[in-house]
Motif scaffolding. Sequence first.
Motif, PDB file in Angstrom:
ATOM      1  N   SER A 118       0.842  -1.190   0.000  1.00  0.00           N
ATOM      2  CA  SER A 118       0.000   0.000   0.000  1.00  0.00           C
ATOM      3  C   SER A 118       0.880   1.244   0.000  1.00  0.00           C
ATOM      4  CB  SER A 118      -0.928   0.001   1.219  1.00  0.00           C
ATOM      5  OG  SER A 118      -0.169   0.235   2.379  1.00  0.00           O
ATOM      6  N   ASN A 119       0.320   2.349  -0.432  1.00  0.00           N
ATOM      7  CA  ASN A 119       1.066   3.608  -0.462  1.00  0.00           C
ATOM      8  C   ASN A 119       0.551   4.538   0.626  1.00  0.00           C
ATOM      9  OD1 ASN A 119       2.595   2.880  -2.730  1.00  0.00           O
ATOM     10  ND2 ASN A 119       0.882   3.396  -4.072  1.00  0.00           N
ATOM     11  N   ARG A 120       1.430   5.400   1.123  1.00  0.00           N
ATOM     12  CA  ARG A 120       1.004   6.367   2.137  1.00  0.00           C
ATOM     13  C   ARG A 120       0.048   7.370   1.511  1.00  0.00           C
ATOM     14  NH1 ARG A 120       6.355   8.989   3.766  1.00  0.00           N
ATOM     15  NH2 ARG A 120       6.632   8.691   1.549  1.00  0.00           N
ATOM     16  N   THR A 121      -0.966   7.775   2.259  1.00  0.00           N
ATOM     17  CA  THR A 121      -1.875   8.810   1.748  1.00  0.00           C
ATOM     18  C   THR A 121      -2.027   9.895   2.812  1.00  0.00           C
ATOM     19  OG1 THR A 121      -3.792   7.677   2.665  1.00  0.00           O
ATOM     20  CG2 THR A 121      -3.301   7.223   0.363  1.00  0.00           C
ATOM     21  N   LEU A 122      -2.422  11.077   2.367  1.00  0.00           N
ATOM     22  CA  LEU A 122      -2.709  12.165   3.310  1.00  0.00           C
ATOM     23  C   LEU A 122      -4.157  12.015   3.769  1.00  0.00           C
ATOM     24  CD1 LEU A 122      -1.044  15.142   1.401  1.00  0.00           C
ATOM     25  CD2 LEU A 122      -0.206  14.035   3.480  1.00  0.00           C
ATOM     26  N   THR A 123      -4.390  12.080   5.040  1.00  0.00           N
ATOM     27  CA  THR A 123      -5.763  11.918   5.527  1.00  0.00           C
ATOM     28  C   THR A 123      -6.602  13.158   5.208  1.00  0.00           C
ATOM     29  OG1 THR A 123      -5.010  12.735   7.651  1.00  0.00           O
ATOM     30  CG2 THR A 123      -5.199  10.336   7.430  1.00  0.00           C
TER      31      THR A 123
ATOM     32  N   THR B 213      -5.861  16.277   2.621  1.00  0.00           N
ATOM     33  CA  THR B 213      -4.918  16.928   1.708  1.00  0.00           C
ATOM     34  C   THR B 213      -4.951  18.454   1.860  1.00  0.00           C
ATOM     35  OG1 THR B 213      -5.378  15.123   0.198  1.00  0.00           O
ATOM     36  CG2 THR B 213      -4.192  16.975  -0.726  1.00  0.00           C
TER      37      THR B 213
END
Length: 412
Positions: free
Chosen positions: A328-333, A335
């Motif tokens: 999985s890739n990191r995401t911003l909760t 943005t």
Amino acid sequence: MPTPTGHAFLSPSSAHRWLACTAAPHFEADFPDGTSSFAEEGTLAHSVCELYGRKRFTIMSKRKFEGELKKLKAKPHYDDEMLRTAERYVEVLNEEAVGLDGTVSPYVAFEVSVDLTAWVPDGKGQLDNTIIGGDTLFINDYKHGKGVRVSAKDNPQMRLYALGALAMYRPIFGDQIKKVCMTIIQPRLSDEPDRETLTVEELRAWGESIKPLALEAYTGPGKFSPGEHCRFCKGKAQCRARAEQNTALAEFAGCVPAGKPDAHAEIGDPTARRVLGLPPLLSDDEVGELLERGAQLVDWYNDLKAYAMQAILDGKSVAGWKVVAGRSNRTLTNTDAAIEAMIGAGYDRALLVEEKPLTITGYEKLMGKKQFEAVCGQFIEKPLGKPTLAPESDKREPYSTAASDFAGVGNG
Ligand code: SF4
């Protein structure tokens, strides 16, 4: 003998399967019915098409139309794309209706229920649309899927619908109907509908030919016969006949070359190879045959994997296998908040936010296909796609190396 339910045991939509594998209906009866979001989306898209069709061909006030459309738009799975596909659906119906002898208005009906028991035990079906005019009965079927293009040629679902409609309308239209034109409209994959036209005699002869198979599939147990039609079978992952076919390695070996030598011969042994006269390289014909067989093997293996994963997630145990979390890739909760924080830390917004054009589909969704074509048609080009291996039966034109060499010439 199947127990009565609301659905036909041998449905027209699965006829391509039960005609090829007469064991499938009884085998599948042990598996639960699955509902998918795709099926619900398809049902909704059909309702939008029907509404547009009724608006074009029946008397419906603008107010009623807009009220009905509003209700459909409020449903989960609604997408504005359904308006575009419904418009194309009605365009095709319109082309058929206006192409008929203009002396009499064609008969047009939507969602017609037909009785198929003359060919299929307990058989029944529901047609999206029927048009009758001149000497032709038109059967129109909308498909919302965009995974596989459904062909109207030799399509048993369409032929069963046509038989049912013919039986229903014959008492009213008598011998006026001489031929049947069956059309599949699948606008998400192609603007062009796909058609098959048969004479009434040809259609009836086909109907007679399938009766024994329908009876065998209905009474059971039937004969297992794996093939391409397994794709939508509810038991495809656990079907032993399909597994046996795909693991019949001796038979697989026998297709190099096709049917020769003896399937049990030790062709892997260099001495045997010399005795049998087999060259060390596969011929192109052998490669073709292996590719065809391998395609079903890959489909079957993927079905097995999907089944095993779901079984383990459901708490079952599949010997030697487990389910793990994929990459999985990191995401911003949040943005927007993160960007504000970075700006607060002294970074310029222009460095943080990228301006990106929409895709062509995005523009079409925004302004409608016709408007986009009118405004930007001059800027659209469709480059030749990358070469892709496909079976000979594929409808696309063979790839032209010459055309690929010239692609881009003149573009500076
Ligand atoms: S998986 Fe294929 S062979 Fe098995 S029952 Fe279904 S259609 Fe028949």
